[in-house]
Design a protein around this motif. Structure first.
Motif, mmCIF file in Angstrom:
data_model
loop_
_atom_site.group_PDB
_atom_site.id
_atom_site.type_symbol
_atom_site.label_atom_id
_atom_site.label_comp_id
_atom_site.label_asym_id
_atom_site.label_seq_id
_atom_site.Cartn_x
_atom_site.Cartn_y
_atom_site.Cartn_z
ATOM 1 N N ALA A 40 0.835 -1.193 0.000
ATOM 2 C CA ALA A 40 0.000 0.000 0.000
ATOM 3 C C ALA A 40 0.872 1.245 0.000
ATOM 4 C CB ALA A 40 -0.897 0.004 1.228
ATOM 5 N N GLN A 41 0.427 2.262 -0.698
ATOM 6 C CA GLN A 41 1.139 3.526 -0.680
ATOM 7 C C GLN A 41 0.810 4.242 0.623
ATOM 8 O OE1 GLN A 41 -0.255 5.529 -4.144
ATOM 9 N NE2 GLN A 41 0.962 4.296 -5.534
ATOM 10 N N THR A 42 1.627 5.203 0.990
ATOM 11 C CA THR A 42 1.389 5.961 2.193
ATOM 12 C C THR A 42 0.024 6.625 2.110
ATOM 13 O OG1 THR A 42 3.744 6.395 2.353
ATOM 14 C CG2 THR A 42 2.293 7.785 3.660
ATOM 15 N N GLY A 43 -0.786 6.441 3.135
ATOM 16 C CA GLY A 43 -2.111 7.037 3.157
ATOM 17 C C GLY A 43 -3.186 6.161 2.553
ATOM 18 N N SER A 44 -2.814 5.002 2.007
ATOM 19 C CA SER A 44 -3.810 4.095 1.438
ATOM 20 C C SER A 44 -4.247 3.097 2.502
ATOM 21 C CB SER A 44 -3.236 3.359 0.234
ATOM 22 O OG SER A 44 -2.887 4.269 -0.765
ATOM 23 N N ASN A 45 -5.292 3.462 3.231
ATOM 24 C CA ASN A 45 -5.749 2.621 4.323
ATOM 25 C C ASN A 45 -6.754 1.572 3.880
ATOM 26 O OD1 ASN A 45 -4.199 3.927 6.238
ATOM 27 N ND2 ASN A 45 -5.754 5.485 6.577
ATOM 28 N N CYS A 46 -7.293 1.702 2.706
ATOM 29 C CA CYS A 46 -8.343 0.784 2.255
ATOM 30 C C CYS A 46 -7.860 -0.049 1.074
ATOM 31 C CB CYS A 46 -9.578 1.576 1.834
ATOM 32 S SG CYS A 46 -10.252 2.584 3.168
ATOM 33 N N TYR A 47 -8.425 -1.241 0.966
ATOM 34 C CA TYR A 47 -8.107 -2.101 -0.169
ATOM 35 C C TYR A 47 -9.363 -2.838 -0.602
ATOM 36 C CZ TYR A 47 -7.917 -5.841 3.319
ATOM 37 O OH TYR A 47 -8.216 -6.720 4.324
ATOM 38 N N ALA A 48 -9.339 -3.261 -1.858
ATOM 39 C CA ALA A 48 -10.471 -3.998 -2.410
ATOM 40 C C ALA A 48 -9.964 -5.013 -3.410
ATOM 41 C CB ALA A 48 -11.450 -3.044 -3.078
ATOM 42 N N LYS A 49 -10.706 -6.116 -3.529
ATOM 43 C CA LYS A 49 -10.362 -7.159 -4.482
ATOM 44 C C LYS A 49 -11.590 -7.464 -5.318
ATOM 45 C CE LYS A 49 -8.268 -11.653 -4.875
ATOM 46 N NZ LYS A 49 -7.522 -12.687 -4.189
ATOM 47 N N ALA A 50 -11.399 -7.463 -6.637
ATOM 48 C CA ALA A 50 -12.484 -7.775 -7.560
ATOM 49 C C ALA A 50 -12.091 -9.007 -8.366
ATOM 50 C CB ALA A 50 -12.743 -6.600 -8.494
ATOM 51 N N LEU A 51 -13.058 -9.905 -8.579
ATOM 52 C CA LEU A 51 -12.806 -11.137 -9.317
ATOM 53 C C LEU A 51 -13.875 -11.350 -10.382
ATOM 54 C CD1 LEU A 51 -12.026 -13.590 -6.367
ATOM 55 C CD2 LEU A 51 -10.399 -12.606 -7.970
ATOM 56 N N PRO A 52 -13.460 -11.866 -11.553
ATOM 57 C CA PRO A 52 -14.441 -12.265 -12.562
ATOM 58 C C PRO A 52 -14.830 -13.727 -12.344
ATOM 59 C CG PRO A 52 -12.258 -12.432 -13.482
ATOM 60 C CD PRO A 52 -12.094 -11.919 -12.073
ATOM 61 N N THR A 53 -15.842 -14.207 -13.057
ATOM 62 C CA THR A 53 -16.195 -15.624 -12.933
ATOM 63 C C THR A 53 -15.118 -16.500 -13.557
ATOM 64 O OG1 THR A 53 -17.501 -15.457 -14.953
ATOM 65 C CG2 THR A 53 -18.675 -15.246 -12.873
ATOM 66 N N VAL A 54 -14.432 -16.007 -14.603
ATOM 67 C CA VAL A 54 -13.335 -16.734 -15.242
ATOM 68 C C VAL A 54 -12.203 -15.751 -15.491
ATOM 69 C CG1 VAL A 54 -12.617 -18.018 -17.292
ATOM 70 C CG2 VAL A 54 -14.922 -18.317 -16.397
ATOM 71 N N GLY A 55 -10.975 -16.126 -15.147
ATOM 72 C CA GLY A 55 -9.820 -15.264 -15.383
ATOM 73 C C GLY A 55 -9.250 -14.706 -14.097
ATOM 74 N N GLU A 56 -8.301 -13.794 -14.254
ATOM 75 C CA GLU A 56 -7.626 -13.188 -13.110
ATOM 76 C C GLU A 56 -8.347 -11.942 -12.649
ATOM 77 O OE1 GLU A 56 -3.467 -12.540 -13.692
ATOM 78 O OE2 GLU A 56 -3.231 -14.421 -14.766
ATOM 79 N N GLY A 57 -8.295 -11.693 -11.361
ATOM 80 C CA GLY A 57 -8.935 -10.512 -10.783
ATOM 81 C C GLY A 57 -7.946 -9.406 -10.516
ATOM 82 N N GLY A 58 -8.374 -8.439 -9.698
ATOM 83 C CA GLY A 58 -7.509 -7.309 -9.401
ATOM 84 C C GLY A 58 -7.608 -6.890 -7.954
ATOM 85 N N LEU A 59 -6.483 -6.514 -7.383
ATOM 86 C CA LEU A 59 -6.396 -6.003 -6.024
ATOM 87 C C LEU A 59 -5.893 -4.583 -6.108
ATOM 88 C CD1 LEU A 59 -6.387 -6.606 -2.908
ATOM 89 C CD2 LEU A 59 -3.985 -7.174 -3.193
ATOM 90 N N ALA A 60 -6.478 -3.682 -5.318
ATOM 91 C CA ALA A 60 -6.061 -2.282 -5.380
ATOM 92 C C ALA A 60 -6.192 -1.638 -4.009
ATOM 93 C CB ALA A 60 -6.895 -1.529 -6.398
ATOM 94 N N PHE A 61 -5.399 -0.611 -3.796
ATOM 95 C CA PHE A 61 -5.421 0.161 -2.572
ATOM 96 C C PHE A 61 -5.896 1.573 -2.882
ATOM 97 C CE2 PHE A 61 -2.378 -3.175 -1.873
ATOM 98 C CZ PHE A 61 -2.611 -3.556 -0.576
ATOM 99 N N GLY A 62 -6.510 2.210 -1.881
ATOM 100 C CA GLY A 62 -6.963 3.577 -2.070
ATOM 101 C C GLY A 62 -7.144 4.268 -0.741
ATOM 102 N N ALA A 63 -7.306 5.580 -0.784
ATOM 103 C CA ALA A 63 -7.475 6.372 0.436
ATOM 104 C C ALA A 63 -8.825 6.107 1.084
ATOM 105 C CB ALA A 63 -7.323 7.851 0.115
ATOM 106 N N ASN A 64 -9.826 5.688 0.275
ATOM 107 C CA ASN A 64 -11.140 5.363 0.836
ATOM 108 C C ASN A 64 -11.698 4.142 0.099
ATOM 109 O OD1 ASN A 64 -12.402 6.319 -1.607
ATOM 110 N ND2 ASN A 64 -12.147 8.405 -0.816
ATOM 111 N N LEU A 65 -12.814 3.623 0.590
ATOM 112 C CA LEU A 65 -13.382 2.414 -0.001
ATOM 113 C C LEU A 65 -13.790 2.607 -1.457
ATOM 114 C CD1 LEU A 65 -15.580 0.778 2.779
ATOM 115 C CD2 LEU A 65 -13.577 -0.166 1.648
ATOM 116 N N GLN A 66 -14.367 3.743 -1.775
ATOM 117 C CA GLN A 66 -14.823 3.985 -3.147
ATOM 118 C C GLN A 66 -13.659 3.965 -4.134
ATOM 119 O OE1 GLN A 66 -17.872 3.989 -4.265
ATOM 120 N NE2 GLN A 66 -17.160 4.300 -6.346
ATOM 121 N N THR A 67 -12.567 4.608 -3.770
ATOM 122 C CA THR A 67 -11.392 4.633 -4.640
ATOM 123 C C THR A 67 -10.811 3.230 -4.811
ATOM 124 O OG1 THR A 67 -10.873 6.862 -3.897
ATOM 125 C CG2 THR A 67 -9.102 5.657 -4.963
#
Length: 99
Positions: A40-67
């Motif tokens: 996580a970058q400095t100030g990135s307190n939130c993270y989220a993970k998105a997955l498709p039904t088939v294939g690779e997903g994505g993990l990301a960090f952000g300053a808030n949940l929406q980001t």
């Protein structure tokens, strides 16, 4: 009659030189070793993970949940498309903030 193996003195020169070269060149790298992990970058307190039904997903960090959610969806769409998956089925499956 006994069989004796006769070693020629020159037969050890090449392996010896290779061993010395390997030892000496081991410490010559000018680049520091870096761990390749997702951090996580400095100030990135939130993270989220998105997955498709088939294939690779994505993990990301952000300053808030929406980001974090938006970034993870974008990453999921990108990675699912590259891995032969289904980008249109990406869903956020995890979203949290640290303290």
């Amino acid at each position: 009659m006994s069989a004796h193996s006769i070693r020629r003195p020159g037969s050890l020169i090449v392996p010896s030189l290779l061993a010395v070269a390997m030892v000496l060149s081991g410490g010559c790298s000018s680049k520091a070793a870096k761990a390749r992990t997702v951090t996580a970058q400095t100030g990135s307190n939130c993270y989220a993970k998105a997955l498709p039904t088939v294939g690779e997903g994505g993990l990301a960090f952000g300053a808030n949940l929406q980001t974090a959610r938006q970034k993870s969806m974008n990453n999921c769409i990108r990675y699912a498309g590259r891995s032969g998956g289904t980008p249109g089925t990406c869903k956020v499956v995890l979203a949290e903030c640290k303290n």
